[in-house]
Design an enzyme around this catalytic site. Structure first.
Site, PDB file in Angstrom:
ATOM      1  N   GLY C  55      83.005 145.152 -12.658  1.00  0.00           N
ATOM      2  CA  GLY C  55      81.554 145.229 -13.177  1.00  0.00           C
ATOM      3  C   GLY C  55      81.284 145.688 -14.483  1.00  0.00           C
ATOM      4  O   GLY C  55      82.002 146.304 -15.075  1.00  0.00           O
ATOM      5  N   SER C  56      79.720 145.335 -14.817  1.00  0.00           N
ATOM      6  CA  SER C  56      79.408 145.751 -16.144  1.00  0.00           C
ATOM      7  C   SER C  56      78.823 147.012 -15.883  1.00  0.00           C
ATOM      8  O   SER C  56      79.027 147.683 -14.840  1.00  0.00           O
ATOM      9  CB  SER C  56      78.380 144.765 -16.433  1.00  0.00           C
ATOM     10  OG  SER C  56      78.908 143.411 -16.902  1.00  0.00           O
ATOM     11  N   GLY C  57      78.502 147.843 -16.921  1.00  0.00           N
ATOM     12  CA  GLY C  57      77.983 149.037 -16.875  1.00  0.00           C
ATOM     13  C   GLY C  57      79.191 150.177 -17.270  1.00  0.00           C
ATOM     14  O   GLY C  57      78.847 151.355 -17.210  1.00  0.00           O
ATOM     15  N   HIS C  58      80.244 149.641 -17.520  1.00  0.00           N
ATOM     16  CA  HIS C  58      81.590 150.628 -17.826  1.00  0.00           C
ATOM     17  C   HIS C  58      81.915 150.523 -19.298  1.00  0.00           C
ATOM     18  O   HIS C  58      82.758 151.002 -19.798  1.00  0.00           O
ATOM     19  CB  HIS C  58      82.650 150.414 -16.994  1.00  0.00           C
ATOM     20  CG  HIS C  58      82.076 150.548 -15.492  1.00  0.00           C
ATOM     21  ND1 HIS C  58      81.793 151.551 -14.869  1.00  0.00           N
ATOM     22  CD2 HIS C  58      82.516 149.638 -14.349  1.00  0.00           C
ATOM     23  CE1 HIS C  58      81.517 151.314 -13.626  1.00  0.00           C
ATOM     24  NE2 HIS C  58      82.052 149.832 -13.271  1.00  0.00           N
ATOM     25  N   ASP C 111      86.343 143.775  -6.127  1.00  0.00           N
ATOM     26  CA  ASP C 111      87.075 143.331  -7.140  1.00  0.00           C
ATOM     27  C   ASP C 111      88.180 142.569  -6.559  1.00  0.00           C
ATOM     28  O   ASP C 111      88.819 141.458  -6.809  1.00  0.00           O
ATOM     29  CB  ASP C 111      87.524 144.238  -8.067  1.00  0.00           C
ATOM     30  CG  ASP C 111      86.484 144.908  -8.940  1.00  0.00           C
ATOM     31  OD1 ASP C 111      85.954 144.098  -9.925  1.00  0.00           O
ATOM     32  OD2 ASP C 111      85.867 145.880  -8.610  1.00  0.00           O
ATOM     33  N   HIS C 220      80.936 154.773 -10.179  1.00  0.00           N
ATOM     34  CA  HIS C 220      79.573 154.108  -9.893  1.00  0.00           C
ATOM     35  C   HIS C 220      78.694 155.027  -9.005  1.00  0.00           C
ATOM     36  O   HIS C 220      77.972 154.874  -8.651  1.00  0.00           O
ATOM     37  CB  HIS C 220      79.898 152.839  -8.756  1.00  0.00           C
ATOM     38  CG  HIS C 220      80.884 151.986  -9.269  1.00  0.00           C
ATOM     39  ND1 HIS C 220      82.375 152.207  -9.109  1.00  0.00           N
ATOM     40  CD2 HIS C 220      80.826 150.819 -10.379  1.00  0.00           C
ATOM     41  CE1 HIS C 220      83.139 151.220  -9.416  1.00  0.00           C
ATOM     42  NE2 HIS C 220      82.289 150.354 -10.263  1.00  0.00           N
TER      43      HIS C 220
END
Ligand SMILES: Nc1ncnc2c1ncn2[C@@H]1O[C@H](COP(=O)(O)OP(=O)(O)O)[C@@H](O)[C@H]1O
Ligand SMILES: Nc1ncnc2c1ncn2[C@@H]1O[C@H](COP(=O)(O)OP(=O)(O)O)[C@@H](O)[C@H]1O
Ligand SMILES: [Mg+2]
Ligand SMILES: [Mg+2]
Ligand SMILES: [Mg+2]
Ligand SMILES: [Mg+2]
Lengths: 214, 333, 333, 214
Positions: C55-58, C111, C220
């Site tokens: 995921g993005s945001g990391h 994932d 998250h």
């Protein structure tokens, strides 16, 4: 006539340290409005260092100049910032003004005070009206000089200085320096007291309180 | 606000201890002067020494730029407070290689007083000291008073260029000249969205409304040009670029380097969204981008917000910017 | 909460656009598959391909590790959401050099499903795919269910070691073996102090009291082991190290590498204060530190908090960790 | 007996998309308690993509399988995450279950629904009681099968499924899966509804509403 011993000077610095510690939050808040919100923190770090350094002095040995120089050095090395060089210079100049004296009479103490104000102005090169601590120190210096010329007591001289410093600090609220940051800030800088001027008022008032009881 | 700290009074000493333990190949503390951090592999005979410094709380500025090819030493102040003269003088002595030392730091009253005192003391020890103040923050004074402006994230370019010149063994005159040139051609504007808090107070250092941003706020939370409603990333970017373009005077065909800097808690995702717009606008103006840096380079603890810096390059500045460096928190070339 | 964004629906596309514009020497987007980011100078004939993703945001995870010597490609998901199979498959095809491809990513249900679907599709195109899941997050499942654990910041070590092996042209068996070994010897625990918010909701993703912290929270915002009163940096560090030491089984004389990772808004100052304690504790246990990384390596947007990762090195892992890499957001060696 | 055309299926998906859009905040909030707070966002992205993709379909040409497959593909590619493969598999299996049919009678529609539930379980390999959407899909699937065996109407079949899905979702509140994360979380996972089960209940209820009016 009262004379000020090295021990009296140490007590004076301890009283200032206590006053700053008490008021540090207000000073930081004032700095938050037009500066970086740390003036109370910085002054407290500085005077705590002074307190600790003076605690190591033997006041039966140390002359007033040594008290001032010790304060200057410990303040500066603990603090840096703007206040560090300004107050370190102030204390060093006070020490120089009374060099060789083993205790201070009224005139010597007034000279020491005036040397502080002069030192701050020399170091920072701020003009009156620039909305800095100079706007408290200069009126205080002029007031103490006038009181001494009127031959008032040490206590009365410092009371006059304290009132002048407070009025000077109050006046910084109406100041909107024409230079630098203030020219962007415009009206936004109006209405707020300069934190350095506020701490000056507190310091000089504390001096007057101490001298009122010597 | 919450922080993972111990006694706030020891925070700088503890930070430096953890830093030296993390980066022993790059950084060392001077004996007897723990606030003086020197590059393990930097200073050398005949090289102009580069000393930087300033308040803590801007990490990786300024200590992160200590390393071969960039700064030789950094004097460390308390949080948001200039270091006192002593650690600056110790840095100066440690990096002096007989070719003089340049002080490079952002233009703040406190830093100027302390570094000037240090310069006097160093001069008494027969070290030639020059000072170049960075003044890249457009928002801190009008154009006709550029010398009054603050130094902010643009330090990155100015330090790197001066450090490159020194590493190439240029003379102190030449190093000073390119540092001044870099500063004259570097422009930054920042916006702040939410405050940080000092370890000693744990209180917000300024207050700002839920839908507001502050244009041109300084990296310590000093008020900026104006407080405005929060707008889109593109709008904010356009507004900043207007101001920068208005001063930079870069003709079509000019070349710049870009720095998109987080003030602390603004994440990379937002910085890249902003960079997209910067690249688009530069492209539209026929200005080419030599290199882009995106990340946290000059922070204000956990403040939210970002700054955009452009440096208008020429061939000389490009060569110096490309010069390799190897710092604890930054590598290039 | 406030963010510098445009339309939240376009945020990933805009971020990637800004990223490619910032790092054209390192990263490229695949034609027709913009969520597939490939190293400009990485994949080559005969080399095992390394595909990471999540995921993005990391950020800088995971795309920041795309580059020569580390990962060859990264498949990009929405914020906190696995990428779908298509961009993973496109990455796989782009980096396949005939020696097989390894999928390396953190162990999350989403994932796993998407990468497994991609692996099936890649296999149908005659590319051999192996999968190594990272499971370094001690807090996410008990020791006897290590395979259930999440992958968090420890990815950094695991990716770097596998990427080094692939860059040295090791076979897929050997690359897989060292990736699994690295994962088995990597341990992370994190703490969170305050939440982040998703661009689409602008609401805090969890609530936490003013004096509280969450031990073992996921990257998250998934709940961790326990919610506790905020303690000092040293206490928190000690608590984390107890858990790690309890599993790592490193004898006196052992060697580790350390990663002190910000979850977003926790500044370097705090991380270094924490590293001071880590170094002290390791020293006391007679464990030597081969190298230390401090900074934002695996974030949760602007969440406040940090994680500590230790990898228990042996000679082989040390050599691979030291192997040079050149990524858009990270360089070493 | 009612038959479901491709156009009806498209309308069904549009109704689901609207329902998810309406309820997305609640779904994200549920996910915030035990997950990563994005389930509403993700489902909304997915069904918006489905809506857009179906908008490009000519329903006089496309058979039901095409509608399902188009939905599967667009959902998956827009979403990824956990929901993407789960729902994509569900829709693909539904498409496969009705392959070759140009319109769907009650039995075909029930088979399609059961294939969805089966697809979700196959893809995710979650067991009943693991506190996932399976805990809503499986009871719904069993309920629809039972209703069809009782030869109830399409509307009644789906009404039974919706009620079962809602009860299943409700029951996830009492679940504390014995594995993985939950074994650390312990009692902290109790009392909260699984977001995926909550969206399942919403989807199946929307289906029942749509079929009640065909
Ligand atoms: N050049 C100067 N001359 C005199 N006073 C100054 C000057 N610059 C700053 N000051 C004083 O210093 C105060 C701020 O001190 P402080 O907050 O301790 O340091 P800093 O500005 O480094 O954060 C200001 O409020 C002002 O009164
Ligand atoms: N293996 C699985 N099988 C079935 N459902 C699952 C599985 N893993 C997760 N889910 C469902 O997915 C939901 C979360 O979906 P979503 O938030 O969209 O994706 P993510 O978990 O990637 O953030 C959970 O509430 C659960 O119902
Ligand atoms: Mg201040
Ligand atoms: Mg300050
Ligand atoms: Mg998610
Ligand atoms: Mg989720």
């Amino acid at each position: 006539m009262t004379t000020i011993t090295s021990q009296n000077l140490v007590d004076l610095f301890l009283a200032i340290a206590a006053a700053i510690d008490q008021d540090k939050e207000r000073l930081s808040e004032l700095d938050g409005v037009i500066g970086d919100a740390d003036h109370g923190v910085t002054m407290n770090i500085g005077f705590t260092a002074v307190k600790n350094a003076l605690g190591g002095l033997d006041t039966t040995e140390a002359d007033p100049t040594t008290v001032f120089n010790t304060s200057a050095k410990s303040f500066l090395n603990a603090v840096g910032a703007s206040s560090g060089p300004l107050y370190a210079t102030a204390f060093m100049r006070a020490g120089a003004a009374v060099k060789g004296e083993s205790a201070l009479d009224r005139n010597a103490m007034v000279e020491a005070f005036k040397a502080m104000a002069k030192g701050i102005q020399d170091r920072g090169k701020a003009e009156r009206g620039d909305k800095t601590m100079v706007d408290a120190w200069l009126p205080a210096s002029e007031a103490i000089e006038a009181a001494a010329e009127r031959d008032e007591s040490l206590a009365a001289c410092f009371a006059a200085a304290a009132t002048a410093a407070e009025e000077g600090a109050e006046a910084t609220k109406t100041m909107q320096a024409s230079k630098g940051r203030a020219s962007w800030l415009g009206a936004r800088s109006l209405g707020h007291m300069d934190p350095g001027a506020a701490s000056t008022a507190l310091i000089v008032r504390t001096m007057a309180d101490v001298f009122a009881h010597i | 606000t919450k922080k993972l700290i111990n006694n706030a009074d020891n925070i700088i000493a503890e930070m430096l201890d953890g830093m030296i333990k993390a980066h022993p190949k790059h950084l060392r503390q001077l004996d007897g002067s723990p606030r003086s951090i020197v590059a393990v592999d930097g200073p050398r005979e005949g090289k102009v020494g580069i000393v930087v410094g300033g308040g803590s709380g801007h990490e990786p500025s300024f200590v992160g730029y200590v390393g071969k090819g960039l700064a030789d030493a950094c004097a460390i102040g308390n949080v948001f407070a200039s270091p006192p003269p002593d650690p600056i003088v110790e840095c100066t002595k440690a990096v002096s290689g007989g070719a003089g030392v340049i002080y490079l730091y952002g233009n703040y009253a406190g830093d100027v007083m302390n570094f000037d005192m240090a310069a006097e003391m160093a001069t008494m020890e027969d070290i030639e000291v020059r000072t170049v103040l960075s003044t890249d923050d457009i928002a801190s004074a009008p154009f006709d008073q550029k010398e009054k402006r603050r130094g902010v994230a643009g330090n990155f370019f100015i330090f790197k260029i001066a450090g490159g010149a020194a590493d190439k063994m240029w003379s102190i005159d030449e190093c000073e000249r390119v540092a001044r040139k870099a500063n004259a051609r570097t422009f930054t504007v920042g916006v702040a969205l939410s405050p940080c808090s000092l370890p000693q107070t744990l209180r917000h250092n300024f207050e700002i409304g839920a839908g507001e941003m502050e244009i041109g706020m300084g990296i310590h939370g000093e008020p900026g040009i104006s407080r405005e409603p929060l707008r889109s990333a593109d709008d904010v970017t356009d507004g900043i670029l207007e101001r920068i373009f208005g001063e930079m005077n870069a003709p079509e065909g000019a070349k710049v380097a870009v720095l998109v800097n987080s003030l602390g808690s603004t994440p990379l995702m937002e910085l890249y969204v902003i960079n997209r717009r910067i690249a688009e606008r530069l492209g539209r103006n026929g200005i080419s981008v030599h290199e882009t840096w995106v990340g946290t380079y000059c922070s204000s603890l956990e403040m939210a917000g970002m700054s955009i810096t452009l440096i208008h390059l020429d061939d000389e500045l490009t060569e110096l910017l490309d010069h390799p460096c190897d710092c604890a928190m930054f590598r290039a070339g």
